[in-house]
Design a protein around this motif. Structure first.
Motif, PDB file in Angstrom:
ATOM      1  N   MET A 297       2.940  -4.597  16.729  1.00 50.01           N
ATOM      2  CA  MET A 297       4.047  -5.348  16.146  1.00 50.01           C
ATOM      3  C   MET A 297       4.026  -5.309  14.620  1.00 50.01           C
ATOM      4  SD  MET A 297       6.620  -7.276  17.283  1.00 50.01           S
ATOM      5  CE  MET A 297       6.113  -8.096  18.796  1.00 50.01           C
ATOM      6  N   ILE A 298       5.219  -5.145  14.031  1.00 45.41           N
ATOM      7  CA  ILE A 298       5.400  -5.196  12.591  1.00 45.41           C
ATOM      8  C   ILE A 298       6.073  -6.524  12.232  1.00 45.41           C
ATOM      9  CG2 ILE A 298       6.758  -4.263  10.674  1.00 45.41           C
ATOM     10  CD1 ILE A 298       4.490  -2.486  11.156  1.00 45.41           C
ATOM     11  N   SER A 299       5.488  -7.261  11.319  1.00 50.49           N
ATOM     12  CA  SER A 299       6.123  -8.445  10.749  1.00 50.49           C
ATOM     13  C   SER A 299       5.514  -8.659   9.368  1.00 50.49           C
ATOM     14  CB  SER A 299       5.924  -9.671  11.639  1.00 50.49           C
ATOM     15  OG  SER A 299       4.642 -10.246  11.440  1.00 50.49           O
ATOM     16  N   ASP A 300       6.035  -9.622   8.640  1.00 52.82           N
ATOM     17  CA  ASP A 300       5.447  -9.935   7.335  1.00 52.82           C
ATOM     18  C   ASP A 300       4.636 -11.225   7.383  1.00 52.82           C
ATOM     19  OD1 ASP A 300       7.489 -11.769   7.571  1.00 52.82           O
ATOM     20  OD2 ASP A 300       8.496 -11.251   5.699  1.00 52.82           O
ATOM     21  N   PHE A 301       4.286 -11.673   8.615  1.00 49.72           N
ATOM     22  CA  PHE A 301       3.534 -12.931   8.721  1.00 49.72           C
ATOM     23  C   PHE A 301       2.315 -12.814   9.627  1.00 49.72           C
ATOM     24  CE2 PHE A 301       2.875 -17.486   9.534  1.00 49.72           C
ATOM     25  CZ  PHE A 301       2.952 -17.952   8.231  1.00 49.72           C
ATOM     26  N   GLN A 302       2.466 -12.258  10.813  1.00 51.59           N
ATOM     27  CA  GLN A 302       1.337 -12.159  11.740  1.00 51.59           C
ATOM     28  C   GLN A 302       0.990 -10.708  12.059  1.00 51.59           C
ATOM     29  OE1 GLN A 302      -0.539 -14.502  12.352  1.00 51.59           O
ATOM     30  NE2 GLN A 302       0.524 -16.444  12.587  1.00 51.59           N
ATOM     31  N   SER A 303       1.258  -9.806  11.118  1.00 50.61           N
ATOM     32  CA  SER A 303       0.975  -8.398  11.350  1.00 50.61           C
ATOM     33  C   SER A 303      -0.507  -8.098  11.124  1.00 50.61           C
ATOM     34  CB  SER A 303       1.832  -7.537  10.417  1.00 50.61           C
ATOM     35  OG  SER A 303       1.732  -6.178  10.740  1.00 50.61           O
ATOM     36  N   ALA A 304      -1.067  -7.219  11.965  1.00 51.73           N
ATOM     37  CA  ALA A 304      -2.451  -6.731  11.809  1.00 51.73           C
ATOM     38  C   ALA A 304      -3.479  -7.851  11.825  1.00 51.73           C
ATOM     39  CB  ALA A 304      -2.585  -5.916  10.527  1.00 51.73           C
ATOM     40  N   GLN A 305      -3.308  -8.815  12.730  1.00 46.22           N
ATOM     41  CA  GLN A 305      -4.298  -9.865  12.891  1.00 46.22           C
ATOM     42  C   GLN A 305      -5.506  -9.356  13.684  1.00 46.22           C
ATOM     43  OE1 GLN A 305      -4.481 -12.792  11.535  1.00 46.22           O
ATOM     44  NE2 GLN A 305      -2.481 -12.734  10.525  1.00 46.22           N
ATOM     45  N   HIS A 306      -6.582 -10.148  13.677  1.00 38.20           N
ATOM     46  CA  HIS A 306      -7.803  -9.757  14.380  1.00 38.20           C
ATOM     47  C   HIS A 306      -7.528  -9.671  15.883  1.00 38.20           C
ATOM     48  CE1 HIS A 306     -11.765 -10.285  16.313  1.00 38.20           C
ATOM     49  NE2 HIS A 306     -12.232  -9.685  15.242  1.00 38.20           N
ATOM     50  N   ASN A 307      -7.778  -8.505  16.458  1.00 38.76           N
ATOM     51  CA  ASN A 307      -7.581  -8.292  17.887  1.00 38.76           C
ATOM     52  C   ASN A 307      -8.929  -7.965  18.513  1.00 38.76           C
ATOM     53  OD1 ASN A 307      -6.944  -6.846  20.469  1.00 38.76           O
ATOM     54  ND2 ASN A 307      -4.841  -7.193  19.798  1.00 38.76           N
ATOM     55  N   PRO A 308      -9.329  -8.695  19.550  1.00 42.93           N
ATOM     56  CA  PRO A 308     -10.674  -8.487  20.103  1.00 42.93           C
ATOM     57  C   PRO A 308     -10.820  -7.225  20.933  1.00 42.93           C
ATOM     58  CG  PRO A 308      -9.494 -10.087  21.421  1.00 42.93           C
ATOM     59  CD  PRO A 308      -8.605  -9.760  20.252  1.00 42.93           C
ATOM     60  N   GLY A 309      -9.699  -6.522  21.192  1.00 46.78           N
ATOM     61  CA  GLY A 309      -9.789  -5.349  22.056  1.00 46.78           C
ATOM     62  C   GLY A 309      -9.893  -5.766  23.511  1.00 46.78           C
ATOM     63  N   ALA A 631      -0.664  -4.208  -6.760  1.00 49.29           N
ATOM     64  CA  ALA A 631      -0.173  -4.259  -5.385  1.00 49.29           C
ATOM     65  C   ALA A 631      -0.389  -2.926  -4.698  1.00 49.29           C
ATOM     66  CB  ALA A 631       1.307  -4.628  -5.364  1.00 49.29           C
ATOM     67  N   ASN A 632      -0.904  -2.958  -3.464  1.00 48.69           N
ATOM     68  CA  ASN A 632      -1.079  -1.734  -2.697  1.00 48.69           C
ATOM     69  C   ASN A 632       0.008  -1.627  -1.629  1.00 48.69           C
ATOM     70  OD1 ASN A 632      -1.896  -3.475  -0.646  1.00 48.69           O
ATOM     71  ND2 ASN A 632      -3.988  -2.730  -0.560  1.00 48.69           N
ATOM     72  N   HIS A 633      -0.247  -0.861  -0.600  1.00 48.51           N
ATOM     73  CA  HIS A 633       0.767  -0.589   0.422  1.00 48.51           C
ATOM     74  C   HIS A 633       1.113  -1.833   1.237  1.00 48.51           C
ATOM     75  CE1 HIS A 633       3.107   2.496   2.451  1.00 48.51           C
ATOM     76  NE2 HIS A 633       2.680   2.091   3.639  1.00 48.51           N
ATOM     77  N   GLU A 634       0.240  -2.830   1.209  1.00 48.10           N
ATOM     78  CA  GLU A 634       0.429  -4.035   2.023  1.00 48.10           C
ATOM     79  C   GLU A 634       1.135  -5.155   1.272  1.00 48.10           C
ATOM     80  OE1 GLU A 634      -0.442  -4.211   5.377  1.00 48.10           O
ATOM     81  OE2 GLU A 634      -0.602  -2.062   4.970  1.00 48.10           O
ATOM     82  N   LEU A 635       1.813  -4.848   0.190  1.00 48.30           N
ATOM     83  CA  LEU A 635       2.442  -5.868  -0.652  1.00 48.30           C
ATOM     84  C   LEU A 635       3.276  -6.865   0.136  1.00 48.30           C
ATOM     85  CD1 LEU A 635       3.444  -7.164  -3.285  1.00 48.30           C
ATOM     86  CD2 LEU A 635       5.124  -5.315  -3.461  1.00 48.30           C
ATOM     87  N   SER A 636       4.140  -6.400   1.018  1.00 47.73           N
ATOM     88  CA  SER A 636       5.073  -7.296   1.698  1.00 47.73           C
ATOM     89  C   SER A 636       4.399  -8.186   2.721  1.00 47.73           C
ATOM     90  CB  SER A 636       6.178  -6.487   2.388  1.00 47.73           C
ATOM     91  OG  SER A 636       5.642  -5.684   3.421  1.00 47.73           O
ATOM     92  N   ARG A 637       3.190  -7.814   3.191  1.00 48.41           N
ATOM     93  CA  ARG A 637       2.533  -8.554   4.257  1.00 48.41           C
ATOM     94  C   ARG A 637       1.422  -9.467   3.753  1.00 48.41           C
ATOM     95  NH1 ARG A 637       4.052  -3.565   6.762  1.00 48.41           N
ATOM     96  NH2 ARG A 637       2.305  -2.434   5.849  1.00 48.41           N
ATOM     97  N   ASN A 638       0.557  -8.960   2.905  1.00 49.78           N
ATOM     98  CA  ASN A 638      -0.546  -9.790   2.414  1.00 49.78           C
ATOM     99  C   ASN A 638      -0.866  -9.519   0.959  1.00 49.78           C
ATOM    100  OD1 ASN A 638      -1.992  -7.347   2.489  1.00 49.78           O
ATOM    101  ND2 ASN A 638      -2.807  -7.781   4.528  1.00 49.78           N
TER     102      ASN A 638
END
Length: 659
Positions: A297-309, A631-638
């Motif tokens: 999922m792509i969002s600017d709030f909960q994107s790339a959160q810790h996923n336990p697999g 700012a790097n590539h993640e500017l809009s998210r974090n």
């Protein structure tokens, strides 16, 4: 009086809940809450909540970043990562109360902690130079050395990354912390980056991933070794793929993980694999489950959160998340490959933690009108109970738009999913402008998750359309692979067809006021669109690609991503790279364009924006260029909060000016 519209500054009013971790006794869980403070910096604090209590309690405070909280096996201690001493170190707190205690004093800091099952050790990865000794720790009374800038000698192919910047000879090494003796020792010896993969039940053996084959090889292999410092790692894989998110079975006989074998290069969907710890025999449990395993999922709030697999329920059953049709849901599978749905609704499960004995888990769930909360899910009866009420006061004040799902039929008959959001205080009979949002990746997906930027745009009176054109995850392997070698081809047709069908469906859209924006691949597509059609009246391109020829040599992933996605290496067919480059068609651009780019973006380096701006400006096009320092590539998210807001304000001003 009605609720107000969402505003750019509301970022500072939102709190983000993430990384839930249930205690081993199944009585409570700990998580991280992130806010933006008055100085426009992030603060991260730890919260603890009883599983059967509706109110979480904040445990840490102050101008700090406390993250990765992990319970000791007896639930008496929480170890976490914190910057409260200046650089990220391991700290601990008693679950019965008391002040945090610093555990490590390493010069370059520590990483995410992993308790051994017997509680004697904590394993983590930390940055070291090849000749450093972890026993030489940085003590409290030592001053930080201020080194003057010196030349950086580069000998590696992969010498930079968007996350870390320019690389020196430091690598992520495996460090073992002895809890009783309060000492560290380095276990790994290879000068490569290591990622901890978890402990076996015997508390002597652990797994990790690393790439030991050099920068021409793109992938991560699995290794097993003991805590004995002279033990040789034993590989489970043979450099045929990439694997991550490792978890041991309760009986210690197997490892489960996510990964793939590059059958479709970077567009390959993950599968769930198990490995026999002794024989390295590999089995895919999901060969017929045609979805992306994990969170796409792509969002600017909960994107790339810790996923336990993949997480073991018992020795025969695993839980995992998967992304399909704009949803990230929770699924289970047996070792026979019998996949069943646990919870798969129009929402985004961005993290979860399981207490296997009670068959209960805590899941972080976001929806388009809910930034994110925790829910307790029972695996026995499927009941779902909301645990937290984050951002309740804020949500009572603002009007959030619920997207309407749409399905578009492309010219070749393919089905493309999208979502449409009405403008704030829509009034029948009035005309409204439309903005097309294009996600990055391209192998990712939009869907049912909270997206602050989209709510800001609707709050200003814009209708918003966002879609998952071919190349997106969520619709099977054939769909996600279809964009490779065809950037600007049928993906372009998918997007333009979606716009035209939306205009026909919603008569209130003013087709003389159409805007388009996107970042990364979405920035490339924005550039491509305005160089191939004049349908839009304003465009904003962000962290974009304009020239694949130069991208090949300047991006941290360019030397392999260009081949994977466009189809050729630079020296093999530069003409193909040029033919897919928006820069080639710059003279055709007539749409007013705003270029937004971070100066420390190493994924799509700022020279891409510089080339695009210079050529357009020289040819007297309507274009402006805004650079974001630090700012790097993640500017809009974090990215830095003040720059995230500045970026949104630039977008708002441009669209208001031209639409």
């Amino acid at each position: 009086m009605g609720k107000r519209a969402v505003k750019v500054k509301d970022l500072s009013l939102l709190e983000q809940y993430s990384d839930p971790q249930i205690g081993h006794l199944g009585k409570m869980y700990v998580f991280t809450g992130t806010i933006i403070n008055e100085e426009q910096e992030y603060n991260e604090h730890l919260y603890v909540q009883d599983l059967y209590n509706d109110t979480p309690h904040q445990w840490t405070f102050g101008d700090v970043k406390d993250r990765f909280p992990r319970f000791s096996p007896d639930d008496q201690t929480i170890v976490f990562l914190s910057n409260r001493s200046g650089v990220n170190q391991l700290w601990s707190m008693s679950t019965t109360g008391g002040a945090p205690k610093q555990l490590t004093y390493l010069e370059h800091g520590a990483g995410e902690p992993h308790w051994s099952p017997d509680g004697r050790y904590i394993l983590f990865a930390a940055v070291y130079k090849h000749d450093e000794d972890p026993s030489k720790e940085k003590k409290k009374d030592q001053d930080q050395k201020q080194n003057k800038a010196s030349p950086l000698r580069i000998q590696r192919l992969k010498y930079k990354s968007d996350a870390q910047g320019l690389h020196d000879d430091q690598t992520q090494q495996l460090i073992l912390f002895d809890v009783q003796n309060q000492t560290c020792k380095k276990l790994s010896t290879n000068d490569v980056d290591h990622t901890v993969g978890g402990w076996a039940p015997d508390s002597r053996t652990f797994a990790y991933t690393a790439n030991v084959n050099g920068d021409h090889h793109i992938g991560q292999d699995i290794f097993i070794r003991s805590i004995d410092i002279d033990d040789d790692p034993r590989p489970l894989t043979g450099s045929e793929g990439t694997y991550h998110s490792l978890n041991w079975s309760p009986d210690g006989l197997k490892l489960a993980c996510l990964g793939h074998t590059f059958t479709h290069d970077g567009a390959t969907q993950n599968q769930l694999w198990t490995f026999e710890a002794e024989t390295a025999e590999k089995t895919s449990l999901t060969p017929g489950f045609d979805a992306q395993l994990g969170d796409a999922m792509i969002s600017d709030f909960q994107s790339a959160q810790h996923n336990p697999g993949p997480v073991w329920v018992d020795d025969q059953t695993l839980l995992f998340t998967a992304s399909q049709a704009g949803r990230t849901g929770l699924f289970s599978t047996t070792l026979d490959g019998d996949v069943e749905t646990v919870l798969d609704q129009n929402q985004h499960i961005y993290s979860f933690s399981l207490h296997a004995e009670s068959n209960k888990l805590i899941a972080g769930i976001s929806k388009p009108t809910d930034p994110g909360n925790f829910y307790m899910i029972s695996l026995k009866d499927g009941k779902v109970k909301k645990q937290t009420d984050a951002n309740a006061s804020y949500l009572s004040e603002v009007e959030l738009q619920e997207p309407e799902i749409m399905t578009f039929t492309s010219r070749d008959g393919w089905q493309v999913q999208g979502w449409f959001m009405y403008p704030y205080h829509y009034q029948p009979g009035d005309k409204y402008p439309l903005i097309l949002e294009i996600h990055g990746g391209p192998h990712a997906m939009y869907g049912y998750s909270f997206f602050h930027e989209l709510q800001v745009l609707t709050g200003l009176g814009y209708a918003v359309l966002y879609t998952n054109p071919r190349g997106s995850h969520g619709y099977g392997q054939t769909f996600v692979d279809a964009v490779r070698g065809d950037y600007g081809g049928k993906d372009y047709s998918d997007l333009m067809n979606a716009v035209e069908e939306t205009i026909k469906h919603y008569a209130f859209i003013d087709e003389s006021r159409l805007g388009v924006t996107g970042g990364s691949y979405g920035g490339f597509m924005t550039n491509w669109i305005i160089s191939h059609t004049n349908r839009f009246h304003a465009a904003i391109t962000q962290r974009s690609i304009a020239n694949w020829i130069s991208f090949y040599g300047v991006s941290d992933i360019g030397y392999y991503f260009t081949k994977w996605e466009i189809g050729e290496h630079l020296l093999d067919d530069p003409q193909k790279l040029w033919d897919h480059s928006p820069l080639k068609y710059a003279r055709e651009v007539d749409t007013p364009l705003l270029i937004l780019h971070g100066e420390k973006d190493f994924r799509c380096p700022i020279e891409q924006a510089e080339q695009w701006f210079t050529v357009l400006k020289y040819n007297d096009k309507e274009v402006e260029f805004v650079r974001f320092p630090e700012a790097n590539h993640e500017l809009s998210r974090n990215g830095p909060p003040h720059l995230r807001k500045a970026r949104l304000n630039e977008m708002v001003a441009w669209f208001q000016r031209y639409l």
